[in-house]
Design a protein around this motif. Sequence first.
Motif, PDB file in Angstrom:
ATOM      1  N   ALA A 240       0.839  -1.206   0.000  1.00  0.00           N
ATOM      2  CA  ALA A 240       0.000   0.000   0.000  1.00  0.00           C
ATOM      3  C   ALA A 240       0.873   1.256   0.000  1.00  0.00           C
ATOM      4  CB  ALA A 240      -0.929  -0.007   1.210  1.00  0.00           C
ATOM      5  N   ARG A 241       1.940   1.265   0.801  1.00  0.00           N
ATOM      6  CA  ARG A 241       2.853   2.417   0.839  1.00  0.00           C
ATOM      7  C   ARG A 241       3.524   2.635  -0.520  1.00  0.00           C
ATOM      8  NH1 ARG A 241       3.820   4.145   6.040  1.00  0.00           N
ATOM      9  NH2 ARG A 241       3.234   2.658   7.657  1.00  0.00           N
ATOM     10  N   ILE A 242       3.959   1.556  -1.131  1.00  0.00           N
ATOM     11  CA  ILE A 242       4.599   1.637  -2.452  1.00  0.00           C
ATOM     12  C   ILE A 242       3.618   2.196  -3.474  1.00  0.00           C
ATOM     13  CG2 ILE A 242       5.459   0.227  -4.373  1.00  0.00           C
ATOM     14  CD1 ILE A 242       6.708  -1.627  -2.218  1.00  0.00           C
ATOM     15  N   THR A 243       2.411   1.683  -3.467  1.00  0.00           N
ATOM     16  CA  THR A 243       1.389   2.120  -4.414  1.00  0.00           C
ATOM     17  C   THR A 243       1.058   3.595  -4.224  1.00  0.00           C
ATOM     18  OG1 THR A 243       0.472  -0.116  -4.457  1.00  0.00           O
ATOM     19  CG2 THR A 243      -0.945   1.653  -5.263  1.00  0.00           C
ATOM     20  N   ILE A 244       0.921   4.007  -2.979  1.00  0.00           N
ATOM     21  CA  ILE A 244       0.635   5.426  -2.701  1.00  0.00           C
ATOM     22  C   ILE A 244       1.755   6.304  -3.229  1.00  0.00           C
ATOM     23  CG2 ILE A 244       0.458   7.148  -0.840  1.00  0.00           C
ATOM     24  CD1 ILE A 244      -1.083   4.921   0.752  1.00  0.00           C
ATOM     25  N   ARG A 245       2.997   5.932  -2.965  1.00  0.00           N
ATOM     26  CA  ARG A 245       4.130   6.739  -3.434  1.00  0.00           C
ATOM     27  C   ARG A 245       4.162   6.829  -4.958  1.00  0.00           C
ATOM     28  NH1 ARG A 245       9.263   5.701   0.630  1.00  0.00           N
ATOM     29  NH2 ARG A 245       8.112   6.224   2.524  1.00  0.00           N
ATOM     30  N   LEU A 246       3.927   5.719  -5.613  1.00  0.00           N
ATOM     31  CA  LEU A 246       3.956   5.742  -7.083  1.00  0.00           C
ATOM     32  C   LEU A 246       2.813   6.583  -7.657  1.00  0.00           C
ATOM     33  CD1 LEU A 246       5.021   2.083  -7.877  1.00  0.00           C
ATOM     34  CD2 LEU A 246       6.394   4.179  -8.081  1.00  0.00           C
ATOM     35  N   ILE A 247       1.649   6.474  -7.078  1.00  0.00           N
ATOM     36  CA  ILE A 247       0.512   7.279  -7.553  1.00  0.00           C
ATOM     37  C   ILE A 247       0.773   8.763  -7.310  1.00  0.00           C
ATOM     38  CG2 ILE A 247      -1.927   7.832  -7.131  1.00  0.00           C
ATOM     39  CD1 ILE A 247      -2.345   4.766  -6.707  1.00  0.00           C
ATOM     40  N   VAL A 248       1.295   9.101  -6.129  1.00  0.00           N
ATOM     41  CA  VAL A 248       1.605  10.502  -5.829  1.00  0.00           C
ATOM     42  C   VAL A 248       2.667  11.019  -6.800  1.00  0.00           C
ATOM     43  CG1 VAL A 248       2.618  12.063  -4.108  1.00  0.00           C
ATOM     44  CG2 VAL A 248       0.866  10.415  -3.419  1.00  0.00           C
TER      45      VAL A 248
ATOM     46  N   ILE B 214       1.030  11.713 -10.078  1.00  0.00           N
ATOM     47  CA  ILE B 214       0.177  12.905 -10.016  1.00  0.00           C
ATOM     48  C   ILE B 214       1.024  14.170 -10.066  1.00  0.00           C
ATOM     49  CG2 ILE B 214      -1.363  14.247  -8.516  1.00  0.00           C
ATOM     50  CD1 ILE B 214      -2.545  11.496  -7.618  1.00  0.00           C
ATOM     51  N   PHE B 215       2.101  14.220  -9.287  1.00  0.00           N
ATOM     52  CA  PHE B 215       2.961  15.405  -9.293  1.00  0.00           C
ATOM     53  C   PHE B 215       3.615  15.587 -10.660  1.00  0.00           C
ATOM     54  CE2 PHE B 215       3.751  15.432  -4.398  1.00  0.00           C
ATOM     55  CZ  PHE B 215       2.454  15.857  -4.208  1.00  0.00           C
ATOM     56  N   GLY B 216       4.042  14.495 -11.276  1.00  0.00           N
ATOM     57  CA  GLY B 216       4.583  14.572 -12.632  1.00  0.00           C
ATOM     58  C   GLY B 216       3.531  15.047 -13.616  1.00  0.00           C
ATOM     59  N   ALA B 217       2.291  14.614 -13.407  1.00  0.00           N
ATOM     60  CA  ALA B 217       1.190  15.014 -14.294  1.00  0.00           C
ATOM     61  C   ALA B 217       0.911  16.510 -14.205  1.00  0.00           C
ATOM     62  CB  ALA B 217      -0.078  14.227 -13.953  1.00  0.00           C
ATOM     63  N   VAL B 218       1.046  17.088 -13.015  1.00  0.00           N
ATOM     64  CA  VAL B 218       0.814  18.532 -12.859  1.00  0.00           C
ATOM     65  C   VAL B 218       1.762  19.300 -13.779  1.00  0.00           C
ATOM     66  CG1 VAL B 218       1.032  20.483 -11.252  1.00  0.00           C
ATOM     67  CG2 VAL B 218      -0.110  18.376 -10.522  1.00  0.00           C
TER      68      VAL B 218
ATOM     69  N   VAL C 296       8.800  10.061 -15.979  1.00  0.00           N
ATOM     70  CA  VAL C 296      10.056  10.486 -15.351  1.00  0.00           C
ATOM     71  C   VAL C 296       9.891  10.519 -13.833  1.00  0.00           C
ATOM     72  CG1 VAL C 296      11.625  12.443 -15.044  1.00  0.00           C
ATOM     73  CG2 VAL C 296      10.981  11.717 -17.347  1.00  0.00           C
ATOM     74  N   SER C 297       8.812  11.108 -13.363  1.00  0.00           N
ATOM     75  CA  SER C 297       8.587  11.214 -11.924  1.00  0.00           C
ATOM     76  C   SER C 297       8.390   9.846 -11.278  1.00  0.00           C
ATOM     77  CB  SER C 297       7.368  12.103 -11.658  1.00  0.00           C
ATOM     78  OG  SER C 297       7.187  12.283 -10.275  1.00  0.00           O
TER      79      SER C 297
ATOM     80  N   GLY D  61       9.713   9.425   0.379  1.00  0.00           N
ATOM     81  CA  GLY D  61       8.628   9.655   1.337  1.00  0.00           C
ATOM     82  C   GLY D  61       8.490  11.095   1.777  1.00  0.00           C
ATOM     83  N   ARG D  62       9.084  12.020   1.062  1.00  0.00           N
ATOM     84  CA  ARG D  62       9.026  13.439   1.398  1.00  0.00           C
ATOM     85  C   ARG D  62       7.914  14.121   0.605  1.00  0.00           C
ATOM     86  NH1 ARG D  62      11.132  12.033   5.601  1.00  0.00           N
ATOM     87  NH2 ARG D  62      13.384  11.821   5.736  1.00  0.00           N
ATOM     88  N   PHE D  63       6.682  13.792   0.946  1.00  0.00           N
ATOM     89  CA  PHE D  63       5.525  14.278   0.206  1.00  0.00           C
ATOM     90  C   PHE D  63       5.360  15.791   0.303  1.00  0.00           C
ATOM     91  CE2 PHE D  63       4.305   9.872   1.364  1.00  0.00           C
ATOM     92  CZ  PHE D  63       4.241   9.351   0.083  1.00  0.00           C
ATOM     93  N   GLY D  64       5.596  16.353   1.473  1.00  0.00           N
ATOM     94  CA  GLY D  64       5.463  17.803   1.650  1.00  0.00           C
ATOM     95  C   GLY D  64       6.438  18.556   0.770  1.00  0.00           C
ATOM     96  N   LEU D  65       7.682  18.125   0.765  1.00  0.00           N
ATOM     97  CA  LEU D  65       8.695  18.738  -0.094  1.00  0.00           C
ATOM     98  C   LEU D  65       8.283  18.634  -1.558  1.00  0.00           C
ATOM     99  CD1 LEU D  65      11.518  19.869  -0.791  1.00  0.00           C
ATOM    100  CD2 LEU D  65      12.370  17.516  -0.626  1.00  0.00           C
ATOM    101  N   ALA D  66       7.837  17.461  -1.956  1.00  0.00           N
ATOM    102  CA  ALA D  66       7.434  17.255  -3.353  1.00  0.00           C
ATOM    103  C   ALA D  66       6.225  18.117  -3.716  1.00  0.00           C
ATOM    104  CB  ALA D  66       7.129  15.782  -3.603  1.00  0.00           C
ATOM    105  N   LEU D  67       5.281  18.263  -2.812  1.00  0.00           N
ATOM    106  CA  LEU D  67       4.101  19.083  -3.074  1.00  0.00           C
ATOM    107  C   LEU D  67       4.482  20.553  -3.263  1.00  0.00           C
ATOM    108  CD1 LEU D  67       1.035  19.501  -3.303  1.00  0.00           C
ATOM    109  CD2 LEU D  67       0.986  19.719  -0.805  1.00  0.00           C
ATOM    110  N   VAL D  68       5.286  21.082  -2.349  1.00  0.00           N
ATOM    111  CA  VAL D  68       5.702  22.484  -2.455  1.00  0.00           C
ATOM    112  C   VAL D  68       6.512  22.686  -3.728  1.00  0.00           C
ATOM    113  CG1 VAL D  68       7.139  24.279  -1.396  1.00  0.00           C
ATOM    114  CG2 VAL D  68       5.593  22.917   0.024  1.00  0.00           C
ATOM    115  N   ALA D  69       7.425  21.771  -4.018  1.00  0.00           N
ATOM    116  CA  ALA D  69       8.246  21.882  -5.234  1.00  0.00           C
ATOM    117  C   ALA D  69       7.388  21.803  -6.491  1.00  0.00           C
ATOM    118  CB  ALA D  69       9.310  20.792  -5.244  1.00  0.00           C
ATOM    119  N   THR D  70       6.376  20.955  -6.480  1.00  0.00           N
ATOM    120  CA  THR D  70       5.468  20.849  -7.631  1.00  0.00           C
ATOM    121  C   THR D  70       4.737  22.164  -7.853  1.00  0.00           C
ATOM    122  OG1 THR D  70       5.152  18.477  -7.286  1.00  0.00           O
ATOM    123  CG2 THR D  70       3.477  19.608  -8.586  1.00  0.00           C
TER     124      THR D  70
END
Length: 167
Positions: A19-27, A30-34, A54-55, A125-134
């Motif tokens: 589940a953790r792996i799947t969540i990370r890949l989907i996130v 999504i960030f790459g899609a933005v 790429v993402s 696993g640094r979702f916050g960093l990735a979100l702000v960077a996106t």
Amino acid sequence: MNVFWEELAAGFPDAETMARITIRLIVAMIFGAVIGIQRERAGKPAGLRTHMLVSSGAAVFLIACGEFGMNADSISRVIQGLVTGIGFLGAGAILKLYDRRAVEGLTTAAGIWMTAALGVAVGLGRFGLALVATLLAWMTLSLVRQLEQILNRGTRKSEEDTISAED
């Protein structure tokens, strides 16, 4: 045949890890899609699918390292390899147009590079960093482009005035 099934079973983690792996890949996708959607709308050659791949690809490398139990030094070397490899991919997007004495594709290359960085952040696993960077990358590609167009209009206008005065 038994070895085949044992090998397959060994490659699958428990349900929580999966589940953790799947969540990370989907996130990561999504960030790459933005970024990819923005590039697609701008009519650039590297668009939605490229940035998603790429993402998520960068995230897969980091997730695989973590799942294998690599230490920080080893993961650092994988990241170094990713940065170098993505640099080559980005280099393929850069064109030198001799007839116009211009270089095109630098922003596309930088976008691909940034998208890989997003994947690395998500893979770690640094979702916050990735979100702000996106969000900052999207703002740079969208809003700063509009600012450039406004500034360039003023430059073109003054060039036209100079040419008219010389005639």
